[in-house]
Write a protein that holds these residues in place. Structure first.
Motif, PDB file in Angstrom:
ATOM      1  N   GLU A  35      16.365 -15.208  29.118  1.00  0.00           N
ATOM      2  CA  GLU A  35      15.197 -15.449  29.966  1.00  0.00           C
ATOM      3  C   GLU A  35      14.096 -16.176  29.202  1.00  0.00           C
ATOM      4  OE1 GLU A  35      13.749 -13.066  33.001  1.00  0.00           O
ATOM      5  OE2 GLU A  35      15.392 -11.621  32.965  1.00  0.00           O
ATOM      6  N   ALA A  36      13.923 -15.860  27.925  1.00  0.00           N
ATOM      7  CA  ALA A  36      12.929 -16.580  27.122  1.00  0.00           C
ATOM      8  C   ALA A  36      13.290 -18.060  27.032  1.00  0.00           C
ATOM      9  CB  ALA A  36      12.835 -15.972  25.728  1.00  0.00           C
ATOM     10  N   ALA A  37      14.570 -18.341  26.871  1.00  0.00           N
ATOM     11  CA  ALA A  37      15.005 -19.736  26.807  1.00  0.00           C
ATOM     12  C   ALA A  37      14.711 -20.461  28.119  1.00  0.00           C
ATOM     13  CB  ALA A  37      16.497 -19.798  26.485  1.00  0.00           C
ATOM     14  N   LEU A  38      14.973 -19.796  29.228  1.00  0.00           N
ATOM     15  CA  LEU A  38      14.679 -20.406  30.526  1.00  0.00           C
ATOM     16  C   LEU A  38      13.187 -20.661  30.696  1.00  0.00           C
ATOM     17  CD1 LEU A  38      17.006 -18.341  32.912  1.00  0.00           C
ATOM     18  CD2 LEU A  38      17.259 -20.766  32.335  1.00  0.00           C
ATOM     19  N   ARG A  39      12.375 -19.673  30.376  1.00  0.00           N
ATOM     20  CA  ARG A  39      10.932 -19.789  30.577  1.00  0.00           C
ATOM     21  C   ARG A  39      10.282 -20.807  29.643  1.00  0.00           C
ATOM     22  NH1 ARG A  39       9.805 -18.585  35.606  1.00  0.00           N
ATOM     23  NH2 ARG A  39      10.198 -16.399  36.158  1.00  0.00           N
ATOM     24  N   CYS A  40      10.963 -21.142  28.553  1.00  0.00           N
ATOM     25  CA  CYS A  40      10.423 -22.145  27.630  1.00  0.00           C
ATOM     26  C   CYS A  40      11.019 -23.529  27.886  1.00  0.00           C
ATOM     27  CB  CYS A  40      10.645 -21.715  26.186  1.00  0.00           C
ATOM     28  SG  CYS A  40       9.600 -20.328  25.710  1.00  0.00           S
ATOM     29  N   GLY A  41      11.771 -23.672  28.972  1.00  0.00           N
ATOM     30  CA  GLY A  41      12.145 -25.006  29.403  1.00  0.00           C
ATOM     31  C   GLY A  41      13.586 -25.409  29.241  1.00  0.00           C
ATOM     32  N   SER A  42      14.480 -24.499  28.860  1.00  0.00           N
ATOM     33  CA  SER A  42      15.896 -24.870  28.757  1.00  0.00           C
ATOM     34  C   SER A  42      16.468 -25.168  30.142  1.00  0.00           C
ATOM     35  CB  SER A  42      16.700 -23.729  28.120  1.00  0.00           C
ATOM     36  OG  SER A  42      16.368 -23.597  26.766  1.00  0.00           O
ATOM     37  N   GLY A  43      17.331 -26.198  30.196  1.00  0.00           N
ATOM     38  CA  GLY A  43      17.907 -26.584  31.467  1.00  0.00           C
ATOM     39  C   GLY A  43      19.036 -25.679  31.910  1.00  0.00           C
ATOM     40  N   LEU A  44      19.853 -25.216  30.957  1.00  0.00           N
ATOM     41  CA  LEU A  44      21.008 -24.370  31.256  1.00  0.00           C
ATOM     42  C   LEU A  44      21.137 -23.306  30.173  1.00  0.00           C
ATOM     43  CD1 LEU A  44      23.525 -27.214  32.141  1.00  0.00           C
ATOM     44  CD2 LEU A  44      22.605 -25.546  33.778  1.00  0.00           C
ATOM     45  N   VAL A  45      21.376 -22.066  30.584  1.00  0.00           N
ATOM     46  CA  VAL A  45      21.530 -20.965  29.633  1.00  0.00           C
ATOM     47  C   VAL A  45      22.762 -20.149  30.013  1.00  0.00           C
ATOM     48  CG1 VAL A  45      20.503 -18.879  28.655  1.00  0.00           C
ATOM     49  CG2 VAL A  45      19.039 -20.832  29.220  1.00  0.00           C
ATOM     50  N   ARG A  46      23.627 -19.908  29.042  1.00  0.00           N
ATOM     51  CA  ARG A  46      24.828 -19.092  29.255  1.00  0.00           C
ATOM     52  C   ARG A  46      24.835 -17.938  28.269  1.00  0.00           C
ATOM     53  NH1 ARG A  46      30.489 -22.063  29.741  1.00  0.00           N
ATOM     54  NH2 ARG A  46      29.712 -22.280  31.873  1.00  0.00           N
ATOM     55  N   LEU A  47      25.122 -16.741  28.759  1.00  0.00           N
ATOM     56  CA  LEU A  47      25.192 -15.533  27.939  1.00  0.00           C
ATOM     57  C   LEU A  47      26.650 -15.117  27.770  1.00  0.00           C
ATOM     58  CD1 LEU A  47      22.357 -13.424  29.645  1.00  0.00           C
ATOM     59  CD2 LEU A  47      22.137 -15.230  27.924  1.00  0.00           C
ATOM     60  N   VAL A  48      27.067 -14.944  26.525  1.00  0.00           N
ATOM     61  CA  VAL A  48      28.416 -14.475  26.216  1.00  0.00           C
ATOM     62  C   VAL A  48      28.301 -13.054  25.702  1.00  0.00           C
ATOM     63  CG1 VAL A  48      30.509 -14.881  24.881  1.00  0.00           C
ATOM     64  CG2 VAL A  48      29.100 -16.820  25.619  1.00  0.00           C
ATOM     65  N   SER A  49      28.830 -12.082  26.465  1.00  0.00           N
ATOM     66  CA  SER A  49      28.612 -10.688  26.108  1.00  0.00           C
ATOM     67  C   SER A  49      29.844  -9.854  26.441  1.00  0.00           C
ATOM     68  CB  SER A  49      27.381 -10.153  26.841  1.00  0.00           C
ATOM     69  OG  SER A  49      27.599 -10.147  28.234  1.00  0.00           O
ATOM     70  N   HIS A  50      29.689  -8.536  26.366  1.00  0.00           N
ATOM     71  CA  HIS A  50      30.802  -7.611  26.579  1.00  0.00           C
ATOM     72  C   HIS A  50      31.247  -7.636  28.040  1.00  0.00           C
ATOM     73  CE1 HIS A  50      33.111  -3.854  26.460  1.00  0.00           C
ATOM     74  NE2 HIS A  50      33.145  -4.023  25.141  1.00  0.00           N
ATOM     75  N   ASN A  51      32.565  -7.537  28.255  1.00  0.00           N
ATOM     76  CA  ASN A  51      33.083  -7.669  29.617  1.00  0.00           C
ATOM     77  C   ASN A  51      32.693  -6.505  30.533  1.00  0.00           C
ATOM     78  OD1 ASN A  51      34.753  -5.640  28.717  1.00  0.00           O
ATOM     79  ND2 ASN A  51      36.598  -6.917  28.605  1.00  0.00           N
ATOM     80  N   SER A  52      32.173  -5.416  29.957  1.00  0.00           N
ATOM     81  CA  SER A  52      31.765  -4.280  30.797  1.00  0.00           C
ATOM     82  C   SER A  52      30.521  -4.580  31.619  1.00  0.00           C
ATOM     83  CB  SER A  52      31.517  -3.048  29.921  1.00  0.00           C
ATOM     84  OG  SER A  52      30.428  -3.269  29.046  1.00  0.00           O
ATOM     85  N   HIS A  53      29.749  -5.560  31.201  1.00  0.00           N
ATOM     86  CA  HIS A  53      28.518  -5.850  31.938  1.00  0.00           C
ATOM     87  C   HIS A  53      28.238  -7.340  32.100  1.00  0.00           C
ATOM     88  CE1 HIS A  53      26.936  -5.418  27.663  1.00  0.00           C
ATOM     89  NE2 HIS A  53      26.791  -6.692  27.949  1.00  0.00           N
ATOM     90  N   ALA A  54      29.081  -8.206  31.573  1.00  0.00           N
ATOM     91  CA  ALA A  54      28.806  -9.643  31.616  1.00  0.00           C
ATOM     92  C   ALA A  54      28.518 -10.117  33.043  1.00  0.00           C
ATOM     93  CB  ALA A  54      29.967 -10.426  31.013  1.00  0.00           C
ATOM     94  N   HIS A  55      29.255  -9.595  34.012  1.00  0.00           N
ATOM     95  CA  HIS A  55      29.111 -10.048  35.388  1.00  0.00           C
ATOM     96  C   HIS A  55      27.822  -9.538  36.040  1.00  0.00           C
ATOM     97  CE1 HIS A  55      30.866  -6.063  35.591  1.00  0.00           C
ATOM     98  NE2 HIS A  55      30.537  -5.988  36.876  1.00  0.00           N
ATOM     99  N   LEU A  56      27.121  -8.609  35.381  1.00  0.00           N
ATOM    100  CA  LEU A  56      25.912  -8.032  35.962  1.00  0.00           C
ATOM    101  C   LEU A  56      24.634  -8.722  35.496  1.00  0.00           C
ATOM    102  CD1 LEU A  56      26.796  -4.235  35.488  1.00  0.00           C
ATOM    103  CD2 LEU A  56      27.074  -5.605  37.574  1.00  0.00           C
TER     104      LEU A  56
END
Length: 514
Positions: free
Chosen positions: A276-297
């Motif tokens: 969210e910090a990346a988005l609010r500071c002007g990034s065009g696209l942000v992708r999060l790579v995380s644990h499969n137990s919550h990635a979809h949330l």
């Protein structure tokens, strides 16, 4: 003679010097100006007197506490000028005033000739309305004597405001360390040049509001010191000029992609804050790579975030650079993600548990000039295999040691955050104790990565991000208070700051004080 608040962006408040540089430079500058060191001492005392009179005009009973060094001379000059102005003065001498020598003794004699008397701490009956701390000055190199500690305790136990001369007694000018105890000042008037110890480690705890008196010597001092400052203070007015300019027809792929890897079970909040910090500071696209137990949330509340689950994710080149570490953890899943990310051989910001995994790798990785490491003191101690107390004993030496060992740009977070590359160190004097809460570092990593994605160098991206992040924290604290400040409270402030065209230094900090 000019007295400038640290909060004002000014050429006088951009350089930080060691105590040895100050001593050497002021002697050479005085000689070149054709004035004696005693005349320089008199100018310093006059600056302190004028500053005290302007800031506490109702204070008519001053305690002036002096020691046995040159700082005592400044105190005696202040005391003489105060007597001439009709102020009730109680000069409290720690130790034997007859043991003063040189210019300090000359200042003592002029004060006595003006009718001034010298008291001991135990004999003063009057209650001060202002205390001038001229006890120790910049020469402190070890633990305090019992007598000095006694005087410091007496100053701190008094209800009157304290103006420290040059720096609060008991504070180390070069490190910001307090070896025993230190005066807690309402304000500190630094003379000739700012000392780094005022602004990092324990310095911000005791300095109060910081001012600099140049004594009309600043240009000569810079010429004569013969060395670069050991660090430079960042001001938002200058740092904001680094903000990337978007062309009118820009599209989302052009203004930066950010990939963030981490977010183990139970720590999804960390990686989301980074995104969210990346988005609010002007990034065009942000992708999060995380644990499969919550990635979809992770994008259910913030749909602009894209998500992926590890170990299924393999597209490490998607963004060309990444943030590694927020909420990463320290188990086998964490290690596998760390290893895959490192193997992608990309520019990256490394934070949190990724720093722990990096330390475990030791010297097995080549120097990475395209990396930014963002440790707090505990993580810095892990990287250097030492104690946290060793880091805090000399934060400047620590950030330089990490930079030399790992080759990256290093952000040593904390009070007076330091940013180092192989040639320079910058210090951020913004920020407040309300930012001592979980998630603040996660925000910072996302901001740094955003500016890297938008084309800034690693050093400038880290510097701009640290300054912006800390100032956003100050804005949030100004509006709703420091207690209970959350990392997510900074998100609206980040967006506000990067879209403003005005100079915020003076207006913000006339209402906010650390």
């Amino acid at each position: 003679m000019e007295i400038i608040s640290l909060e004002k962006s000014h050429s006088l408040t951009q350089c930080l010097w060691s105590s040895e540089q100050i001593r050497m430079g002021e002697r050479r500058a005085a000689k070149r100006a054709g004035i004696s060191l005693f005349e320089l001492m008199t100018l310093a005392g006059q600056a302190v007197f004028e500053h005290a009179s302007a800031n506490w005009p109702q204070a008519r009973c001053w305690w002036i506490v002096t020691g046995s060094g040159n700082n005592a001379g400044d105190g005696y000059v202040v005391a003489r000028l105060a007597i001439e102005a009709g102020i009730e003065v109680h000069l409290i001498q720690a130790g034997d005033a007859q043991r003063l020598t040189g210019d300090a003794a000359k200042a003592r004699d002029q004060y006595c000739a003006q009718g001034g008397t010298i008291s001991q701490l135990d004999t003063v009956q009057a209650s001060a309305s202002l205390i001038i701390d001229a006890l120790l000055g910049t020469g402190l190199v070890g633990p305090l004597s019992a007598d000095a500690a006694r005087h410091i305790r007496a100053i701190n136990q008094h209800s009157a405001p304290v103006l420290a001369v040059d720096l609060p007694s008991g504070l180390c000018a070069d490190t910001g360390q307090i070896l025993t105890e230190a005066v807690t000042a309402a304000q500190t008037l630094c003379v000739i040049g700012l000392k780094i110890g005022l602004l990092t480690a324990r310095g911000p705890d005791v300095t109060g509001k910081v001012f600099l008196a140049d004594l009309g010597m600043q240009s000569l001092f810079k010429d004569e010191v013969g060395q670069a400052p050991i660090a430079n203070v960042m001001h938002w007015q200058q740092q904001r000029e680094l903000l990337p300019v978007r062309r009118t027809g820009a599209h989302k792929g052009e203004v930066g992609r950010v990939l963030v890897a981490g977010g183990h079970q139970g720590m999804s909040g960390a990686i989301r804050l980074t995104g969210e910090a990346a988005l609010r500071c002007g990034s065009g696209l942000v992708r999060l790579v995380s644990h499969n137990s919550h990635a979809h949330l992770l994008n259910m509340v913030r749909p602009e975030l894209m998500t992926a689950a590890f170990p299924d994710f393999e597209d490490w080149q998607w963004a060309g650079a990444l943030v590694l570490g927020p909420g990463l953890g320290r188990d086998s899943w964490s290690q596998a993600l760390f290893n895959d990310a490192i193997a992608s051989n990309q520019p990256m910001v490394i934070d949190a548990d990724a720093l722990w995994w990096l330390a475990k790798r030791g010297g097995s990785l080549p120097a990475q000039k395209t990396w930014v490491l963002t440790p707090h003191s505990g993580e810095a101690a892990t990287l250097l295999q030492c104690k946290v107390s060793d880091i805090e004993a000399d934060r400047l030496a620590a950030v330089q040691a990490i930079q030399q060992q790992y080759g990256a740009v290093v952000v040593l977070k904390g009070a007076g955050s330091l940013i180092a590359d192989e040639h320079n160190v910058r210090l951020c004097h913004y920020g407040n104790s309300g930012m001592a809460s979980g998630g603040m570092g996660d925000l910072l990593s996302g901001i740094i990565r955003t500016f890297l994605a938008q084309g800034l160098t690693t050093f400038n991206a880290a510097s701009l991000a640290v300054c912006l992040h800390a100032l956003a924290g100050d804005m949030a604290a100004t509006q709703q208070g420091m207690r209970g400040l959350l990392a997510s409270d900074l998100l609206p402030q980040l967006r506000s700051l990067i879209n403003q065209d005005d100079d915020y230094d003076h207006r913000l900090f006339t209402t906010y004080s650390r």
